[in-house]
Design a protein around this motif. Structure first.
Motif, PDB file in Angstrom:
ATOM      1  N   ASP A  54     122.680  83.623 101.900  1.00 34.82           N
ATOM      2  CA  ASP A  54     123.316  82.432 101.330  1.00 34.82           C
ATOM      3  C   ASP A  54     123.551  82.584  99.835  1.00 34.82           C
ATOM      4  O   ASP A  54     124.554  82.087  99.301  1.00 34.82           O
ATOM      5  CB  ASP A  54     122.454  81.194 101.598  1.00 34.82           C
ATOM      6  CG  ASP A  54     122.502  80.753 103.057  1.00 34.82           C
ATOM      7  OD1 ASP A  54     123.375  81.250 103.794  1.00 34.82           O
ATOM      8  OD2 ASP A  54     121.667  79.924 103.453  1.00 34.82           O
ATOM      9  N   SER A  88     135.421  89.358  93.739  1.00 31.37           N
ATOM     10  CA  SER A  88     134.994  88.845  95.039  1.00 31.37           C
ATOM     11  C   SER A  88     135.636  89.611  96.189  1.00 31.37           C
ATOM     12  O   SER A  88     134.982  89.876  97.199  1.00 31.37           O
ATOM     13  CB  SER A  88     135.340  87.355  95.154  1.00 31.37           C
ATOM     14  OG  SER A  88     135.127  86.872  96.463  1.00 31.37           O
ATOM     15  N   ARG A 143     137.281  86.797  88.656  1.00 37.30           N
ATOM     16  CA  ARG A 143     136.393  86.306  89.713  1.00 37.30           C
ATOM     17  C   ARG A 143     136.965  86.620  91.093  1.00 37.30           C
ATOM     18  O   ARG A 143     136.248  87.098  91.985  1.00 37.30           O
ATOM     19  CB  ARG A 143     136.186  84.796  89.566  1.00 37.30           C
ATOM     20  CG  ARG A 143     135.167  84.207  90.535  1.00 37.30           C
ATOM     21  CD  ARG A 143     135.255  82.704  90.584  1.00 37.30           C
ATOM     22  NE  ARG A 143     136.502  82.266  91.175  1.00 37.30           N
ATOM     23  CZ  ARG A 143     136.749  82.233  92.486  1.00 37.30           C
ATOM     24  NH1 ARG A 143     135.833  82.644  93.341  1.00 37.30           N
ATOM     25  NH2 ARG A 143     137.925  81.824  92.936  1.00 37.30           N
ATOM     26  N   GLN A 144     138.253  86.377  91.261  1.00 35.57           N
ATOM     27  CA  GLN A 144     138.889  86.657  92.549  1.00 35.57           C
ATOM     28  C   GLN A 144     138.899  88.154  92.852  1.00 35.57           C
ATOM     29  O   GLN A 144     138.662  88.571  93.993  1.00 35.57           O
ATOM     30  CB  GLN A 144     140.305  86.101  92.553  1.00 35.57           C
ATOM     31  CG  GLN A 144     140.377  84.583  92.500  1.00 35.57           C
ATOM     32  CD  GLN A 144     141.801  84.061  92.477  1.00 35.57           C
ATOM     33  OE1 GLN A 144     142.761  84.832  92.516  1.00 35.57           O
ATOM     34  NE2 GLN A 144     141.964  82.751  92.397  1.00 35.57           N
ATOM     35  N   ASN A 179     129.543  83.013  86.098  1.00 28.54           N
ATOM     36  CA  ASN A 179     129.846  83.438  87.472  1.00 28.54           C
ATOM     37  C   ASN A 179     130.401  84.859  87.508  1.00 28.54           C
ATOM     38  O   ASN A 179     130.024  85.666  88.369  1.00 28.54           O
ATOM     39  CB  ASN A 179     130.844  82.468  88.105  1.00 28.54           C
ATOM     40  CG  ASN A 179     130.248  81.109  88.391  1.00 28.54           C
ATOM     41  OD1 ASN A 179     129.034  80.983  88.561  1.00 28.54           O
ATOM     42  ND2 ASN A 179     131.079  80.077  88.431  1.00 28.54           N
ATOM     43  N   GLU A 186     131.572  84.116  97.912  1.00 33.34           N
ATOM     44  CA  GLU A 186     132.388  83.232  98.744  1.00 33.34           C
ATOM     45  C   GLU A 186     132.991  84.013  99.924  1.00 33.34           C
ATOM     46  O   GLU A 186     132.273  84.700 100.646  1.00 33.34           O
ATOM     47  CB  GLU A 186     133.466  82.557  97.881  1.00 33.34           C
ATOM     48  CG  GLU A 186     132.863  81.654  96.808  1.00 33.34           C
ATOM     49  CD  GLU A 186     133.900  80.990  95.944  1.00 33.34           C
ATOM     50  OE1 GLU A 186     135.086  81.367  96.023  1.00 33.34           O
ATOM     51  OE2 GLU A 186     133.534  80.080  95.161  1.00 33.34           O
ATOM     52  N   SER A 187     134.319  83.951 100.113  1.00 38.93           N
ATOM     53  CA  SER A 187     134.920  84.577 101.286  1.00 38.93           C
ATOM     54  C   SER A 187     134.864  86.103 101.238  1.00 38.93           C
ATOM     55  O   SER A 187     135.087  86.764 102.257  1.00 38.93           O
ATOM     56  CB  SER A 187     136.389  84.134 101.419  1.00 38.93           C
ATOM     57  OG  SER A 187     137.126  84.506 100.270  1.00 38.93           O
ATOM     58  N   LYS A 243     126.533  84.788  99.447  1.00 37.51           N
ATOM     59  CA  LYS A 243     127.714  84.075  99.926  1.00 37.51           C
ATOM     60  C   LYS A 243     128.164  83.018  98.914  1.00 37.51           C
ATOM     61  O   LYS A 243     129.374  82.800  98.729  1.00 37.51           O
ATOM     62  CB  LYS A 243     127.409  83.411 101.275  1.00 37.51           C
ATOM     63  CG  LYS A 243     128.607  82.730 101.908  1.00 37.51           C
ATOM     64  CD  LYS A 243     128.243  82.109 103.244  1.00 37.51           C
ATOM     65  CE  LYS A 243     129.434  81.400 103.869  1.00 37.51           C
ATOM     66  NZ  LYS A 243     129.078  80.778 105.174  1.00 37.51           N
ATOM     67  N   GLU A 244     127.223  82.370  98.267  1.00 33.58           N
ATOM     68  CA  GLU A 244     127.570  81.357  97.273  1.00 33.58           C
ATOM     69  C   GLU A 244     128.302  81.976  96.088  1.00 33.58           C
ATOM     70  O   GLU A 244     129.207  81.363  95.528  1.00 33.58           O
ATOM     71  CB  GLU A 244     126.301  80.645  96.787  1.00 33.58           C
ATOM     72  CG  GLU A 244     126.576  79.490  95.864  1.00 33.58           C
ATOM     73  CD  GLU A 244     125.313  78.734  95.498  1.00 33.58           C
ATOM     74  OE1 GLU A 244     125.423  77.644  94.915  1.00 33.58           O
ATOM     75  OE2 GLU A 244     124.213  79.239  95.777  1.00 33.58           O
TER      76      GLU A 244
END
Length: 455
Positions: free
Chosen positions: A382, A117, A113-114, A153, A389-390, A385-386
């Motif tokens: 949004d 992202s 996930r990281q 996710n 995230e960053s 972004k959800e």
């Protein structure tokens, strides 16, 4: 290490640093061998660990020396090495998705996930998408609770990484049944159901589903989830079970994202069916669901006005009165942060319903920026972004899918001189911040004066 007058690395003989490193390696081997011979009761495995650590240390020192000697091409070597190390770590995480330990699988999902992202990994994932998809499907089917939520996710991010198109559509069609099964299961974990709702909405959005029946089916599925919050035949809102408002919020936001893809005929049907019922949900006891409902109403009104400039909500006066009440809500039984957030959102919704005003937002990333100038673009931004995230700004800069959606064109290729020239000096930054602070203080003083007059 001190440099000589001629600028060489501490010695006039080439390769002297490499020789020193090799001598240190040999001495380390000898000293460790002596220590092993002198110790008893220790296993061979424990003896090998310090050996490998020290040899690894000196090996890296030797590599560093060789890189220093290579000169200008060292940057390319470093970049290639870093890329290979990243891919090796990703492969290890993918393999760990099949581990027997649930803790190991969760750690692997979090690492993926990281990585998904913070980076664009299209080239790597194109060759591994089938493996990753199969492993995620296994986690969704055989995992429970937290693992299912994490897998949903990661799958959503996988579709974003693949950039829509055939690969994303193939993945969506493959995992849609299991995501649907979890979302529709009332006994399933609430967090897992929320993640599945977001995954269905986003993956359907980024795939080529707008021309097929997948869009209609996904809309109907999400409607079946949040419509349970609608008022009953007596006109009263049902009392939600714990956790359900969060699920309704996720389903409604995913549904509203897909509503932006609907053709005129389908959109007209949605407006007639849902706008009156959503107005009643503004009285929900959950602040996040109230906010999601308010933003969805503003989005639907914007889409309706795109179809017909004269579009108006039925009983506009009643809607505006409700919005004014929420925009000035001061009930002490609600948390202070919740009240502040609610008032801010509903002021914007009210201004748009009454005057079609929207507070434009500028999102900066690198040397570019994107403008959020309407409720539709806000809902799309949004949603990404959800999920990201960053990392959403990084994907806006380099992910072709997001750049196409927001009309940014191909990613910019900038050299170091251009990037350096675009940076402002510390003095200029200080002056800019001072001017912004002064303007902000004046604006706040005006607002405070108005409040004093009202009091």
């Amino acid at each position: 290490m001190p440099r000589s007058k001629k600028g060489k690395r501490g010695s006039s003989k080439p390769g002297s640093l490499r020789q020193e490193v090799l001598q240190l390696q040999l001495s380390a081997k000898g000293s460790l061998k002596g220590v092993r011979n002198g110790m008893k009761g220790e296993s061979a495995a424990s003896d090998d660990e310090p050996t490998s650590d020290i040899l690894s240390h000196y090996s890296s020192a030797s590599e560093t020396a060789s890189v220093l000697e290579e000169g200008p091409g060292s940057e390319q070597v470093d970049e290639q090495t870093a890329q290979e190390e990243t891919e090796d770590k990703l492969k290890q995480c993918i393999d760990n998705l099949m581990d027997r330990s649930a803790k190991t699988r969760l750690a692997a999902l979090e690492s993926l996930r990281q990585a998904f992202s913070s980076r664009v990994l299209y080239d790597f994932l194109t060759g591994h998408r089938l493996t990753v998809r199969d492993y995620l499907e296994r986690s969704l089917k055989k995992g429970v609770g937290e693992e299912q939520a994490a897998a949903a996710n990661v799958f959503t991010m996988l579709c974003i990484q693949l950039g829509g198109g055939d690969e994303a559509e193939e993945g969506f069609k493959s995992l849609c049944p299991v995501l649907t099964s979890i979302l529709s299961d009332d006994s399933a974990n609430i967090a897992a159901r929320q993640s599945c709702a977001r995954a269905l909405g986003m993956c359907c959005y980024v795939s080529t589903a707008e021309e097929g029946e997948d869009l209609v089916k996904t809309l109907a599925l999400l409607e079946s989830v949040f419509s349970s919050s609608y008022p009953n035949t007596e006109g009263t809102l049902p009392t939600p079970k714990p956790g359900l408002p969060g699920l309704h919020t996720a389903a409604l936001q995913a549904w509203s994202l897909l509503a932006t893809l609907c053709p005129t005929s389908k959109l007209t049907e949605l407006l007639e069916l849902h706008l009156p019922k959503l107005q009643a949900c503004l009285q929900s006891s959950d602040v996040n669901y109230r906010i999601a409902v308010g933003e969805t109403i503003a989005l639907l009104v914007e889409l309706g006005r795109d179809i017909d400039e004269e579009f108006e909500v039925e009983d506009t006066e009643s809607l505006c009165e409700c919005l004014k009440s929420l925009a000035t809500d001061g009930n002490k039984h609600r948390a202070k942060n919740d009240r502040r957030k609610q008032r801010s959102i509903f002021r914007e919704v009210l201004h748009y319903i009454e005057n079609e005003d929207f507070n434009e937002e500028k999102i900066r990333f690198g040397m570019e920026s994107v403008y959020i100038d309407g409720w539709m673009r806000k809902r799309i931004y949004d949603a990404f972004k959800e999920i990201l995230e960053s990392g959403v700004r990084h994907h806006l800069q380099y992910n072709q899918l997001l750049r196409d959606i927001f009309g940014l064109g191909p990613p910019l290729i900038l050299d170091a001189a251009t990037i350096k020239g675009s940076k402002i000096s510390r003095a200029e930054k200080h002056l800019f911040n001072a001017a912004a602070f002064k303007a902000r203080t004046k604006q706040r003083n005006k607002v405070r004066d108005k409040r004093a007059d009202v009091m």
